[in-house]
Each structure stands twice: as structure tokens, then as C-alpha cells.
Design an enzyme around this catalytic site. Structure first.
Site, mmCIF file in Angstrom:
data_model
loop_
_atom_site.group_PDB
_atom_site.id
_atom_site.type_symbol
_atom_site.label_atom_id
_atom_site.label_comp_id
_atom_site.label_asym_id
_atom_site.label_seq_id
_atom_site.Cartn_x
_atom_site.Cartn_y
_atom_site.Cartn_z
ATOM 1 C CG HIS A 308 4.576 2.343 6.844
ATOM 2 N ND1 HIS A 308 5.235 3.449 6.339
ATOM 3 C CD2 HIS A 308 3.404 2.783 7.316
ATOM 4 C CE1 HIS A 308 4.480 4.512 6.530
ATOM 5 N NE2 HIS A 308 3.361 4.146 7.114
ATOM 6 C CG ASP A 366 -3.812 0.940 9.441
ATOM 7 O OD1 ASP A 366 -3.005 1.261 8.553
ATOM 8 O OD2 ASP A 366 -4.664 1.729 9.904
HETATM 9 C C1 SDX Z 1 -1.102 3.347 6.395
HETATM 10 O O1 SDX Z 1 2.035 6.319 3.990
HETATM 11 C C2 SDX Z 1 1.620 6.390 5.238
HETATM 12 O O2 SDX Z 1 2.179 7.089 6.045
HETATM 13 C C3 SDX Z 1 0.389 5.554 5.525
HETATM 14 C C4 SDX Z 1 -0.028 5.511 6.989
HETATM 15 C C5 SDX Z 1 -0.461 6.869 7.493
HETATM 16 O O3 SDX Z 1 -0.417 7.074 8.715
HETATM 17 O O4 SDX Z 1 -0.936 7.673 6.665
HETATM 18 O O5 SDX Z 1 1.056 5.040 7.793
HETATM 19 C C6 SDX Z 1 -1.218 4.587 7.202
HETATM 20 O O6 SDX Z 1 -1.574 3.323 5.294
HETATM 21 C C7 SDX Z 1 -0.321 2.176 6.954
HETATM 22 C C8 SDX Z 1 -0.192 0.995 5.938
HETATM 23 C C9 SDX Z 1 -1.505 0.225 5.959
HETATM 24 N N1 SDX Z 1 -1.583 -0.767 4.876
HETATM 25 C C10 SDX Z 1 -1.553 -2.096 5.100
HETATM 26 O O7 SDX Z 1 -1.363 -2.601 6.216
HETATM 27 C C11 SDX Z 1 -1.817 -2.941 3.873
HETATM 28 C C12 SDX Z 1 -0.767 -4.082 3.779
HETATM 29 N N2 SDX Z 1 0.530 -3.461 3.520
HETATM 30 C C13 SDX Z 1 0.932 -3.406 2.103
HETATM 31 O O8 SDX Z 1 -0.083 -3.214 1.182
HETATM 32 C C14 SDX Z 1 2.211 -2.597 1.931
HETATM 33 O O9 SDX Z 1 3.058 -2.950 2.932
HETATM 34 C C15 SDX Z 1 2.132 -1.082 1.866
HETATM 35 C C16 SDX Z 1 1.172 -0.597 0.837
HETATM 36 C C17 SDX Z 1 1.749 -0.537 3.197
HETATM 37 C C18 SDX Z 1 3.531 -0.572 1.530
HETATM 38 O O10 SDX Z 1 3.821 -1.076 0.321
HETATM 39 P P1 SDX Z 1 5.186 -0.592 -0.469
HETATM 40 O O11 SDX Z 1 6.102 0.168 0.391
HETATM 41 O O12 SDX Z 1 4.728 0.070 -1.721
HETATM 42 O O13 SDX Z 1 5.941 -1.895 -0.670
HETATM 43 P P2 SDX Z 1 5.641 -2.888 -1.803
HETATM 44 O O14 SDX Z 1 4.167 -2.981 -2.037
HETATM 45 O O15 SDX Z 1 6.487 -2.521 -2.955
HETATM 46 O O16 SDX Z 1 6.118 -4.259 -1.134
HETATM 47 C C19 SDX Z 1 7.511 -4.512 -0.981
HETATM 48 C C20 SDX Z 1 7.602 -6.024 -0.929
HETATM 49 C C21 SDX Z 1 6.808 -6.691 -2.048
HETATM 50 O O17 SDX Z 1 7.451 -7.926 -2.349
HETATM 51 P P3 SDX Z 1 8.492 -7.922 -3.628
HETATM 52 O O18 SDX Z 1 7.716 -7.403 -4.828
HETATM 53 O O19 SDX Z 1 9.634 -7.037 -3.235
HETATM 54 O O20 SDX Z 1 8.884 -9.382 -3.773
HETATM 55 O O21 SDX Z 1 7.026 -6.506 0.289
HETATM 56 C C22 SDX Z 1 5.881 -7.288 -0.008
HETATM 57 C C23 SDX Z 1 5.487 -7.005 -1.440
HETATM 58 O O22 SDX Z 1 4.874 -8.139 -2.008
HETATM 59 N N3 SDX Z 1 4.853 -6.858 0.923
HETATM 60 C C24 SDX Z 1 4.042 -7.681 1.581
HETATM 61 C C25 SDX Z 1 3.253 -6.835 2.393
HETATM 62 N N4 SDX Z 1 3.596 -5.556 2.188
HETATM 63 C C26 SDX Z 1 4.577 -5.566 1.278
HETATM 64 N N5 SDX Z 1 3.899 -9.018 1.569
HETATM 65 C C27 SDX Z 1 2.962 -9.531 2.377
HETATM 66 N N6 SDX Z 1 2.168 -8.798 3.198
HETATM 67 C C28 SDX Z 1 2.296 -7.451 3.229
HETATM 68 N N7 SDX Z 1 1.527 -6.723 4.050
#
Ligand code: SDX
Length: 431
Positions: A308, A366
């Protein structure tokens, strides 16, 4: 806006610029940079808005480190266990918990707006049967602007109120109709004797050929899912609604924009993507393969339903939903569903894996909502529409707050331009 509590000083290019600082009732101080460009001739740079407050609000507060989520000050776990969705809608819209009279009046107003204009049924028939229900919802909600002309004028508080009630009341009907259309079954009209969640289940799962009895435990789980997805500060889809509304566009068009944004797999589409990921994993013995892929920098695969932007310890909604998931699975006798076995094992592995612990990746809202919706009998294509019908009250509440804000201006971000500077046109014969 409150008065500045202190001042921040920016030293740039040999000059100092004083910027007002505001202290919120909760959360970090904010530095007001509205006059920075006029004073210093520079922009700030924050793609994805990780450090930027786009507005002030009194509706929802999240503390990502402590795993706190408050709606008008009330903790989400208390609302999920003691309240119900329409009461939470009232709280989000009007700022206080309703008296019994206020609640009854609000529920009656919503109930009496659940039907949609009969001519709107024709819109559904214009879509292919295999259209994703979110595509249908974006289209039909946007088309509400073509039917409800008496609630388009955002400058009229009465019309804003009517549009708010219509959107909250009609979203379940539209979502259920999108589902019925996709499976070739007849539309089911709402019933005024059912509560909001039960009515939605009725419109989705009943058929004219037999009487449908809503299971009260399932209806309670449905209501809890709606409560837990209702609002979440300035997330991507809420920010989309605010930006679209800042131009003065009508509420139905702005909410349609929010639905479109929510559809993305990184946002509300994650519940569908999570179940599809669980299907792709298939069996518990394949989990290590997918965990490895999630860690592989060269593999774009991410564990859907994990991580998140704001929560870096736990998503408080997920904790409540996890309890609901256990209850519903036991009630429906589907604890042995192989998909749900994979989900349980994946959750265990990820929560104990150093990579996910270090990157603070844990199951989010989710992950568990998808499991419950699957157990109730929704196809994965209906997971995000359920999220959208819940989040409508959040979008509408934030929209009302913004429209009533005297500071409201059209949103117009600037950029860091890295393209070509001036160059003259070259005729094609000279290229
Ligand atoms: C919702 O914003 C809200 O409030 C949203 C929400 C709401 O109620 O409105 O809460 C609803 O959207 C919940 C989130 C649902 N999405 C997912 O489950 C999709 C999978 N999650 C990712 O896509 C990700 O975690 C995000 C988009 C949710 C958050 O991404 P960030 O904060 O922008 O973090 P990032 O993409 O910069 O990742 C940080 C690190 C990265 O590695 P590095 O580049 O630091 O080496 O963590 C890794 C990412 O590769 N990472 C993951 C991951 N999520 C982040 N690695 C593997 N699996 C994951 N799910």
C-alpha cells in the site's frame, strides 16, 4: 484554512523564501507552497504526489505507520463492528453520526432513489454481453448526466444534495444490472423492504423463477465490505473525482471518472487481479515460484492484494475483513476451496518472508475482499464494481467538501519539461 502555526524557510539561488506552515489536528505539518512560483520562480516536483497534500479535508484520516483509519474521527474497526453502511454514509456526508430520526429519514431518501430511469435500461443493451461490468458502469453513470437534468448545477446546494443521494442510491442498481446483463439474466428491480446490502444481493442473485432469500450473515458481510471501502483520503480515484470536479463538471461525469480510475489493477482493480493471481498460482506448491517472481526486479509481476502507498504496517480494513472472511467461509462451508487454501498459505508465507517484511508488504483490503466476494458467489469481474459502489459515498462526500470550499480552484499541475526547446519546422523534402 487554519492560520499558519510556524514558518519554513527555503534557501535557493542565494535568496531566502519564507513559507507558511499549517499544523493539522492529526498527521504531519504541511508547508504552503502556493506562492512559491510567484516568489521564487520555481516549481516543486513530486510525481505520484508521495509528499504532497492536494487539499485540506475533515472527512477521513489515515496514519500509515500506525495502521489507523478514522472517518470523521471514528475508528474504522468500531464503525465496522457497531455501525452499518448507510449510517457510515450519513457520517461521511454530513460529519456526525445521525440521530435515529435522521438515520430513518436518510435511509428513506436513499431507498426511494434506488430505481433508475426506465429508458436507461437501453444503455445496457448497447454493450456486448461480455463487456466488463466496470465498462458498463463508467458508461451508464456518465449517462446519468443525460437524464437527471435537475441535479447537474453544482452551484446549487439543493441540486448537489439530490445528486449525492441519487448516486449513492442508484450505484448498486447499476452494478447489479451490469452483472445481470453480463450473464444474460433479466434485470431485477430494487425492493424497498430490504436494506442496502441485502437489496444489492437481491438484485444480483434473485431470478423471477423463484423466491430468493438473502442470507443475513452474507448480507452482514456484504454490508461490512461496503463500510470498509467507503472512503480513504485522497487516493487515486478520489483525487480524480476532485480534479474533474474542479472544472465545474457535473457530478455524474466526475463520478464516472472516479470509476474509470478505480478500475486500474494498482487500485480498485486489485481485488479482481488478486483472485486471478490466486487462480494462476493454482496450488500451494506453486507459491514459492510466485514469491520469487514478486522479488525479481526484472519481472514486472507483483503480488496483487499486497502492499500500500500509505499503510506501511497494516491495513486496518484488512484486519476486519480477515475476520469476516473466516466467518463467511465457515458459514458457507467453503473453507476447503483450493483457491482459498492458496490465499491462506500465500498470506502466511508473505507475512514471514524477509523481503516482504523489509518492504512492508502485507495483505491489503483488496486481498480479503476478493476472497469474501468469491465465497459469496460473485465472479471476479464484479469485485471492482462492488468497490466502486461502496466508494461512491467517499467520492461524493469529498466532492461536496471541495465544491463548498471557498478556496476551491481548478486543479492545474505544472511539470518538469525535459523536451526539445525551440526549433523551426523542416519541410518534408528537407528531412
Ligand atoms: C487500493 O491509495 C489508497 O488508499 C488505495 C486504496 C483505497 O482504499 O483507495 O487503499 C485501495 O488501491 C489498495 C492497493 C491495491 N493494489 C494492489 O494490491 C496492487 C499491488 N500493490 C502494488 O502495486 C503497490 O503496493 C501499490 C501500488 C499498492 C503501492 O505502491 P507504492 O507505494 O507506489 O510502492 P512502490 O510501487 O514504489 O513499491 C515499493 C517497493 C518496490 O520495490 P523497490 O523499487 O523499492 O525495490 O515495493 C515493491 C516495489 O517493487 N512492491 C511490491 C508490491 N508492491 C510494492 N513487490 C511485490 N508485490 C507487491 N504487491
Amino acid at each position: 484554512m487554519t492560520t499558519p502555526s510556524k514558518t519554513a524557510t527555503l534557501n535557493y539561488d542565494g535568496k531566502s523564501f519564507d513559507l507558511p506552515v499549517y499544523t493539522p489536528t492529526a498527521g504531519p505539518d504541511v508547508i504552503d507552497i502556493r506562492k512559491l512560483y510567484a516568489q521564487a520562480g520555481v516549481f516543486t516536483y513530486d510525481p505520484g504526489y508521495t509528499s504532497t497534500a492536494s487539499c485540506d479535508s475533515t472527512i477521513t484520516y489515515i496514519d500509515g505507520d500506525e495502521g489507523i483509519l478514522l472517518h470523521r474521527g471514528y475508528p474504522i474497526d468500531q464503525l465496522a463492528s457497531k455501525s452499518h453502511f448507510l449510517e457510515v454514509c450519513y457520517l461521511l456526508l454530513y460529519g456526525e453520526l445521525p440521530s435515529s430520526f435522521q438515520l430513518e429519514d436518510f435511509e428513506t431518501r436513499v431507498t426511494r432513489h434506488t430505481m433508475i430511469h426506465e429508458q436507461m435500461h437501453n444503455f445496457f443493451r448497447g454493450f456486448r454481453r461480455d463487456a466488463h461490468p466496470m465498462a458498463t458502469m463508467v458508461g451508464v453513470v456518465g449517462a446519468m448526466s443525460a437524464f437527471y437534468h435537475d441535479s447537474l448545477d453544482v452551484t446549487d446546494p439543493w441540486q448537489r444534495e439530490v445528486a449525492s443521494i441519487r448516486l449513492i442510491a442508484k450505484m448498486p442498481t447499476i452494478a447489479a444490472m451490469a452483472y445481470k446483463y453480463s450473464i444474460g439474466q433479466p434485470f431485477v428491480y430494487p425492493r424497498n423492504d430490504l436494506d442496502y446490502a441485502a437489496n444489492f444481493l437481491h438484485m444480483c442473485f434473485s431470478v423471477p423463477a423463484e423466491t430468493y432469500h438473502v442470507n443475513p450473515i452474507v448480507a452482514r458481510a456484504m454490508d461490512r465490505i461496503l463500510t470498509l471501502h467507503a472512503d480513504h483520503e485522497q487516493n487515486a480515484s478520489t483525487s480524480t473525482v476532485r480534479l474533474a470536479s474542479s472544472s465545474g463538471a457535473n457530478p455524474f461525469a466526475c463520478i464516472a471518472a472516479g470509476i474509470a480510475c478505480l478500475w486500474g489493477p494498482a487500485h480498485g482493480g486489485a481485488n479482481q487481479a488478486c483472485l486471478e493471481m490466486l487462480r494462476e498460482i493454482g496450488t500451494v506448491d506453486r507459491i514459492p515460484e510466485f514469491i520469487a517472481r514478486a522479488k525479481d526486479k526484472n519481472d514486472p509481476f507483483r503480488l496483487m492484494g499486497f502492499g500500500h502507498r500509505v499503510y506501511k504496517n497494516t491495513d486496518p480494513r484488512a484486519k476486519v475483513l480477515k475476520q469476516s472472511a473466516d466467518e463467511v467461509l465457515e458459514l458457507l462451508g467453503v473453507q476447503d476451496n483450493p483457491l482459498l487454501q492458496v490465499a491462506k498459505e500465500l498470506e502466511h508465507v508473505a507475512l514471514n518472508d524477509p523481503y516482504f517484511i523489509e518492504k512492508k508488504l502485507f495483505p491489503n483490503v483488496d486481498f480479503y475482499s476478493g476472497i469474501i466476494l468469491e465465497a459469496i458467489g460473485f465472479p471476479t469481474s464484479m469485485f471492482t464494481p462492488v468497490f466502486a459502489l461502496s466508494r461512491t459515498v467517499g467520492w461524493v462526500s469529498q466532492w461536496k467538501e471541495m465544491i463548498a470550499d471557498p478556496q476551491m480552484k481548478i486543479g492545474r499541475p505544472r511539470q518538469l519539461y525535459m523536451g526539445e526547446t525551440h526549433r523551426d519546422y523542416i519541410d518534408i523534402e528537407n528531412r
